[in-house]
Design a protein around this motif. Structure first.
Motif, PDB file in Angstrom:
ATOM      1  N   ARG A  73       0.817  -1.206   0.000  1.00  0.00           N
ATOM      2  CA  ARG A  73       0.000   0.000   0.000  1.00  0.00           C
ATOM      3  C   ARG A  73       0.852   1.258   0.000  1.00  0.00           C
ATOM      4  O   ARG A  73       2.015   1.249   0.355  1.00  0.00           O
ATOM      5  CB  ARG A  73      -0.952   0.019   1.180  1.00  0.00           C
ATOM      6  CG  ARG A  73      -0.285  -0.130   2.563  1.00  0.00           C
ATOM      7  CD  ARG A  73      -0.043   1.201   3.197  1.00  0.00           C
ATOM      8  NE  ARG A  73       0.344   1.029   4.596  1.00  0.00           N
ATOM      9  CZ  ARG A  73       1.373   1.649   5.131  1.00  0.00           C
ATOM     10  NH1 ARG A  73       2.134   2.437   4.430  1.00  0.00           N
ATOM     11  NH2 ARG A  73       1.663   1.483   6.404  1.00  0.00           N
ATOM     12  N   HIS A  81      -3.812   3.596  -1.429  1.00  0.00           N
ATOM     13  CA  HIS A  81      -3.783   2.831  -2.670  1.00  0.00           C
ATOM     14  C   HIS A  81      -3.230   1.459  -2.320  1.00  0.00           C
ATOM     15  O   HIS A  81      -2.133   1.355  -1.769  1.00  0.00           O
ATOM     16  CB  HIS A  81      -2.894   3.518  -3.711  1.00  0.00           C
ATOM     17  CG  HIS A  81      -3.408   4.867  -4.105  1.00  0.00           C
ATOM     18  ND1 HIS A  81      -4.249   5.055  -5.170  1.00  0.00           N
ATOM     19  CD2 HIS A  81      -3.228   6.087  -3.547  1.00  0.00           C
ATOM     20  CE1 HIS A  81      -4.551   6.329  -5.268  1.00  0.00           C
ATOM     21  NE2 HIS A  81      -3.944   6.983  -4.295  1.00  0.00           N
ATOM     22  N   PHE A  92      -8.347   1.669  -4.403  1.00  0.00           N
ATOM     23  CA  PHE A  92      -8.187   2.861  -3.586  1.00  0.00           C
ATOM     24  C   PHE A  92      -9.241   2.854  -2.491  1.00  0.00           C
ATOM     25  O   PHE A  92     -10.427   2.651  -2.765  1.00  0.00           O
ATOM     26  CB  PHE A  92      -8.335   4.136  -4.421  1.00  0.00           C
ATOM     27  CG  PHE A  92      -8.277   5.384  -3.587  1.00  0.00           C
ATOM     28  CD1 PHE A  92      -7.066   5.846  -3.093  1.00  0.00           C
ATOM     29  CD2 PHE A  92      -9.430   6.074  -3.269  1.00  0.00           C
ATOM     30  CE1 PHE A  92      -7.008   6.979  -2.304  1.00  0.00           C
ATOM     31  CE2 PHE A  92      -9.391   7.204  -2.480  1.00  0.00           C
ATOM     32  CZ  PHE A  92      -8.172   7.661  -2.000  1.00  0.00           C
TER      33      PHE A  92
END
Length: 123
Positions: A73, A81, A92
């Protein structure tokens, strides 16, 4: 509160859960987003119908995955994200998106998007 991370409590049917007195199930927004996915849940009529569960469902925000999947992430001011741990696809999660996802699922109790900070933390 039994945990049904991906819309099922492992090894137990909804009837068995009722028989032991379970009154609510917890689901995980991040995992449900990946599998089975929002479209499938929506087409099934929401989590209650999809799971055959007529009692309350609490969905968490996916915030724990911000912590536990740190290598997959990127955190920004807008949200996170993620790269799926299943197939590498990109997702997202932001505060608004997480609430919309939980509403789409038909959650009864929706948790706000949070972020667990690692220990030790100076923040």
């Amino acid at each position: 509160m039994p945990v049904g991370t991906s819309a099922a409590v492992k090894t137990m049917s909804p009837l068995e859960l009722e028989e032991i007195g379970a009154q609510i199930i917890l689901g995980n927004t991040y995992h449900l987003l990946l599998r089975p996915g929002l479209d499938i849940i929506r087409k099934a009529g929401g989590l209650h119908s999809f799971m055959s569960w007529d009692h309350p469902i609490l969905t968490d925000s996916g915030g724990y995955q911000v912590f536990s999947l740190a290598m997959l992430r990127k955190v920004t001011d807008e949200g996170v994200h993620f790269q799926s741990h299943i197939d590498g696809s990109l997702y997202f999660l932001g505060p608004k998106e997480v609430m919309e996802m939980q509403q789409t699922m038909g959650s009864d109790i929706m948790m706000v998007f949070d972020e667990c900070v690692p220990y030790p933390s100076e923040t």
